[in-house]
Design an enzyme around this catalytic site. Structure first.
Site, PDB file in Angstrom:
ATOM      1  N   LYS A  68     -21.156 -31.840 -16.912  1.00 49.02           N
ATOM      2  CA  LYS A  68     -20.345 -31.125 -15.924  1.00 49.02           C
ATOM      3  C   LYS A  68     -20.370 -31.860 -14.587  1.00 49.02           C
ATOM      4  O   LYS A  68     -21.208 -32.723 -14.351  1.00 49.02           O
ATOM      5  CB  LYS A  68     -20.868 -29.700 -15.751  1.00 49.02           C
ATOM      6  CG  LYS A  68     -22.301 -29.621 -15.248  1.00 49.02           C
ATOM      7  CD  LYS A  68     -22.778 -28.185 -15.146  1.00 49.02           C
ATOM      8  CE  LYS A  68     -24.213 -28.112 -14.643  1.00 49.02           C
ATOM      9  NZ  LYS A  68     -24.689 -26.732 -14.482  1.00 49.02           N
TER      10      LYS A  68
ATOM     11  N   ARG B  81     -27.738 -14.164 -13.485  1.00 54.50           N
ATOM     12  CA  ARG B  81     -26.496 -14.783 -13.035  1.00 54.50           C
ATOM     13  C   ARG B  81     -25.379 -14.376 -13.986  1.00 54.50           C
ATOM     14  O   ARG B  81     -24.543 -13.554 -13.663  1.00 54.50           O
ATOM     15  CB  ARG B  81     -26.677 -16.313 -12.964  1.00 54.50           C
ATOM     16  CG  ARG B  81     -25.515 -17.034 -12.315  1.00 54.50           C
ATOM     17  CD  ARG B  81     -25.818 -18.514 -12.148  1.00 54.50           C
ATOM     18  NE  ARG B  81     -26.058 -19.191 -13.418  1.00 54.50           N
ATOM     19  CZ  ARG B  81     -26.287 -20.495 -13.523  1.00 54.50           C
ATOM     20  NH1 ARG B  81     -26.352 -21.258 -12.431  1.00 54.50           N
ATOM     21  NH2 ARG B  81     -26.481 -21.044 -14.704  1.00 54.50           N
TER      22      ARG B  81
ATOM     23  N   TYR C 168     -21.120 -42.579  17.545  1.00 57.76           N
ATOM     24  CA  TYR C 168     -20.573 -41.387  18.192  1.00 57.76           C
ATOM     25  C   TYR C 168     -21.657 -40.637  18.972  1.00 57.76           C
ATOM     26  O   TYR C 168     -22.798 -40.526  18.527  1.00 57.76           O
ATOM     27  CB  TYR C 168     -19.987 -40.439  17.147  1.00 57.76           C
ATOM     28  CG  TYR C 168     -18.642 -40.864  16.605  1.00 57.76           C
ATOM     29  CD1 TYR C 168     -17.534 -40.995  17.453  1.00 57.76           C
ATOM     30  CD2 TYR C 168     -18.467 -41.129  15.254  1.00 57.76           C
ATOM     31  CE1 TYR C 168     -16.297 -41.382  16.957  1.00 57.76           C
ATOM     32  CE2 TYR C 168     -17.237 -41.511  14.739  1.00 57.76           C
ATOM     33  CZ  TYR C 168     -16.155 -41.638  15.609  1.00 57.76           C
ATOM     34  OH  TYR C 168     -14.933 -42.018  15.117  1.00 57.76           O
TER      35      TYR C 168
ATOM     36  N   MET D 228     -18.018 -40.843   9.357  1.00 58.35           N
ATOM     37  CA  MET D 228     -17.378 -40.397   8.120  1.00 58.35           C
ATOM     38  C   MET D 228     -17.342 -41.509   7.078  1.00 58.35           C
ATOM     39  O   MET D 228     -17.590 -41.274   5.888  1.00 58.35           O
ATOM     40  CB  MET D 228     -15.949 -39.911   8.398  1.00 58.35           C
ATOM     41  CG  MET D 228     -15.210 -39.475   7.131  1.00 58.35           C
ATOM     42  SD  MET D 228     -13.550 -38.871   7.450  1.00 58.35           S
ATOM     43  CE  MET D 228     -13.894 -37.246   8.113  1.00 58.35           C
TER      44      MET D 228
END
Length: 763
Positions: A434, A532, A658, A707
């Site tokens: 998954k 769950r 930054y 980023m």
């Protein structure tokens, strides 16, 4: 190979009994030995030794061998097929004894290399430095095991003047057998590390076992203490140490420094695994453009057999490093499953097999002027490093982002087998793939794991299962979260839903009735304490009633989830879950009246709670070796890497990044690395919290992670643009990163962006 072995000799060497046609016994001469019926070398002069492995028994592939023209096998029991056989008590021992017998025919210098790390690098660097003065035979890739060593030694011919073989062991008692096969005259010890430590009482025992390779050598070469740094293309300590071993060996063999030092200055970067790279047009690249010889080509051609979903198979090939192709190459290509061959280089005058479409280009530059276009093809690159096939690889590669996640299939295979060793015979394995197989790539992982004979796949959602099915895999797939709007796809693509409530069961039965389907496999999930999803104990009576009266479905398995199997402090709770699961699943199983698979163990439980194994275990993060930082038997399979894209000089008082969060207290050298928080490098690792590794040294992250990039301190590192940057991997632990982030390795690897290039390594 050029063995020239008659059957009488084979029976004598292996202490085996011949069964078959007397004419075959008197006339057949064996030239080649294989252990895999997919080998392109299969012919009437080929011997197939049928080894029994964790996945398959070679006896199951005798028919395939015979169809390709094979006439003789070695096995531990007779087969019904009309093929000549030599029956032995242990086929692996037979292979080793044949190799030992073959080795005894040669009186040339033989170098035996062992150690925890660096064996393959030292071997390949020795070849690089000495190939101009010797005709050398060497272990292909990392062939250093109980099987790999004899296969390597069997490559020896009368033309060879020097042999270089590596030997690796994982437990006591193995090196004696390898020493008898290699019979080295010169030994190299690369050092001691953590690999396979779990199987030895102490480092002293492990070193003593490894040194059994050297019991009859004339000279042992190892690094002791400090040494002067060499002028080589690498700055890290491991490379310097390996290069020192190469230098000392060359000097011992009588070569002058004036010959050795220029060779050391041009040492290549060694890729020890074949790279699998997603390519444009639905293609897949197998990049082995680092060496070119018959042995490694045979390995690569055998490897392509597993990619049945890609019908067109293309080989890019350069001249061999020893300038030999000839009849042996043609024999190899004749038996290979290839459609096209693209020749890059000077040689084009051979009679290539008629079934191959042959293209010829004098050099890489000529090809790049008008490259061929491919769709849905497997493209194998095999060639000498100096030709530069990597430039053609870049033309076809799907993504060119410098940052890449490297997935080591060899490590995953090792981890899978390690888990299997903890299971009773017949216990099945479900591989969870998954979330893009925890970020590693769902279809690539699924195809690899299918080749390793896992019994089931598990996915979170139906579209993940559909993706696997569209890649032409038929392995059963459980969908853990079958959403109502995905039931059509589940049925259409033969996926098997997890059912965790009466409502979900009724919805699926209704869909099956509409499609006039019956006897459809489902998997019942129980709630044993995770709270769950899953049926509670007071819901079982209603569940059983529906299952007994609805012919549309049948229960393939019953399962549950353990919440804390990785936490030994919660062992009492975990044992309680296991007991509850056994009771609840037993109630359902008894009422259904037919066999049902039961499974509750995840990766951690498989190792910590044998009571949890039942009929099948589920592996996810354990495949990547990321279950327990203290478990040295598991191998890390994931490395996140990038490269330095720019180097800047920053003066005292200047800021970086930054927010001006970093002010230089002295003049500094800063490296820019094109990986940022959009790639999965979390911003919390900024301002020196995390360090990357460059040329074997820590480079702290400076300022805030951006980023798309980050900045690192290179002030005390000799580095240049293009140097590799290790974000995490074997030498930079993801466990430590997870601890700093107050999270788990799962979250880190599953958060790596899809724009990060995935590269798959395999032998």
């Amino acid at each position: 190979m050029n063995l020239r072995l008659d059957i009488e000799t084979l029976c004598s060497v292996t202490q085996g009994e011949f069964i078959g046609d007397p004419a075959v016994k008197s006339d057949l001469i064996i030239q080649n030995i294989i252990i895999d019926s997919r080998s392109p070398l299969v012919g009437e002069n080929t011997l197939f030794i049928t080894l029994e492995g964790k996945k398959d028994d070679g006896l199951n592939f005798v028919d395939d061998f015979c169809k390709k023209g094979g006439k003789l096998i070695i096995g531990k029991s007779t087969v019904s097929t009309e093929v000549a056989q030599i029956i032995v008590s242990n086929p692996l021992t037979a292979l080793q004894e044949i190799a030992r017998f073959h080795r005894s025919k040669f009186n040339i210098p033989v170098i035996g290399i062992t150690g925890s790390n660096g064996k393959t690098v030292v071997k390949e660097w020795l070849y690089h430095c000495l190939r101009d003065r010797y005709n050398i035979v060497r272990s292909p890739k990392s062939y250093n095991s109980q099987i790999g060593v004899p296969l390597s030694v069997l490559q020896l011919t009368e033309q060879h003047e020097l042999a270089i073989f590596e030997a690796g062991i994982s437990q006591p008692g193995e090196m004696e057998r390898l020493e008898r096969i290699i019979q080295p005259s010169l030994g190299i010890f690369t050092g001691l590390g953590d690999a396979h430590s779990a199987n030895f009482i102490s480092d002293e025992e492990k070193k003593s076992e490894k040194f059994k390779l050297f019991r009859s050598v004339e000279k042992l070469i190892e690094n002791n203490g400090q040494f002067d740094r060499l002028q080589i293309p690498f700055e890290d300590e491991a490379s310097q140490s390996n290069a020192q071993l190469v230098k000392q060996t060359a000097l011992h063999l009588g070569h002058e420094l004036s010959f050795i030092e220029p060779k050391l200055a041009t040492l290549p970067s060694i890729s020890m695994r074949m790279e699998q790279i997603p390519a444009k047009g639905g293609c897949l690249i197998l990049n082995d453009a680092y060496s070119s010889d018959l042995q490694s080509l045979e390995i690569a051609l055998k490897h392509i057999e597993q990619f049945n979903s890609l019908e067109n198979k293309v080989l890019f090939l350069t001249p061999f490093e020893d300038n030999k192709r000839g009849e042996e190459l043609i024999d190899l290509l004749s038996g290979a499953h290839l459609n096209e061959i693209v020749l890059i280089g000077d040689e084009a005058d051979l009679a290539y097999p008629k079934h191959l479409k042959v293209h010829h280009y004098p050099n890489v530059e000529a090809y790049l002027q008008k490259p061929l276009r491919y769709k849905n093809s497997l493209i194998l690159f095999k060639g000498s490093r100096k030709i530069g096939l990597e430039r053609i690889v870049k033309v076809y590669a799907e993504k060119k982002h410098i940052s890449r996640l490297i997935i080591d299939f060899n490590a995953i295979r090792h981890n899978l087998n390690y888990y299997k060793d903890h299971l009773e015979k017949g216990t099945m394995v479900l591989a969870m793939v998954k979330a893009q197989s925890y970020g590693s790539g769902i279809t690539e992982m699924a195809h690899f794991l299918a080749g390793e004979k896992v019994n089931y796949f598990g996915v979170a959602y139906a579209d993940e299962g559909v993706e696997i099915r569209k890649s032409r895999l038929n392995t059963p797939i459980i969908v853990m979260n079958p959403e109502p709007n995905a039931l059509d796809d589940i049925i259409e693509y033969s996926l098997e839903p997890s059912i965790y409530s009466i409502e979900a069961l009724q919805e699926f039965i209704h869909e099956l009735i509409l499609k006039q389907r019956s006897n459809y496999p489902i998997h019942i999930k129980l709630n044993t304490g995770m709270n769950r999803l899953g049926f509670n104990e007071d819901e079982l009576a209603e569940l059983i009633s529906v299952l007994q009266t609805q012919p549309e479905v049948y229960v393939k398995s019953i399962f549950s989830h353990l919440s804390s199997a990785d936490d030994t402090r919660e062992s009492e709770f975990t044992f309680g879950q296991i007991r509850k699961f056994e009771i609840m699943s037993g109630m359902i199983k008894d009422q259904l009246g037919y066999p049902v698979i039961r499974h509750i163990a995840n990766s951690a439980a498989t190792l910590n709670y044998r009571q949890s194994h039942f009929d099948m275990i589920r592996m996810g993060i354990g495949l990547f070796g990321l279950v327990d930082a203290k478990n040295k038997s598991l191998e890390n399979a994931l490395s996140l890497k990038s490269r330095i894209s720019q180097i800047n000089l920053v003066k005292q008082g200047e800021s970086v990044g930054y927010g001006r969060s970093f002010i230089a207290e002295e003049d500094m050298t800063i490296g820019v690395v094109p990986i940022g928080y959009a790639d999965g490098l979390r911003r919390e690792l900024s301002k020196g919290v995390w360090s990357v590794i460059i040329n074997g040294k820590n480079a702290p992250i400076v300022g805030n992670i951006c980023m798309d990039m980050c900045m690192v301190d290179l002030s005390r590192i000799d580095a240049k643009r293009g140097d590799d940057v290790l974000v995490f991997g074997k030498e930079n632990s993801i466990y430590e990163m997870a601890q700093l982030l107050n999270t788990i390795p799962y979250e880190i690897i599953s958060s790596i962006s899809s724009r990060v290039f995935r590269i798959y390594l395999d032998d």
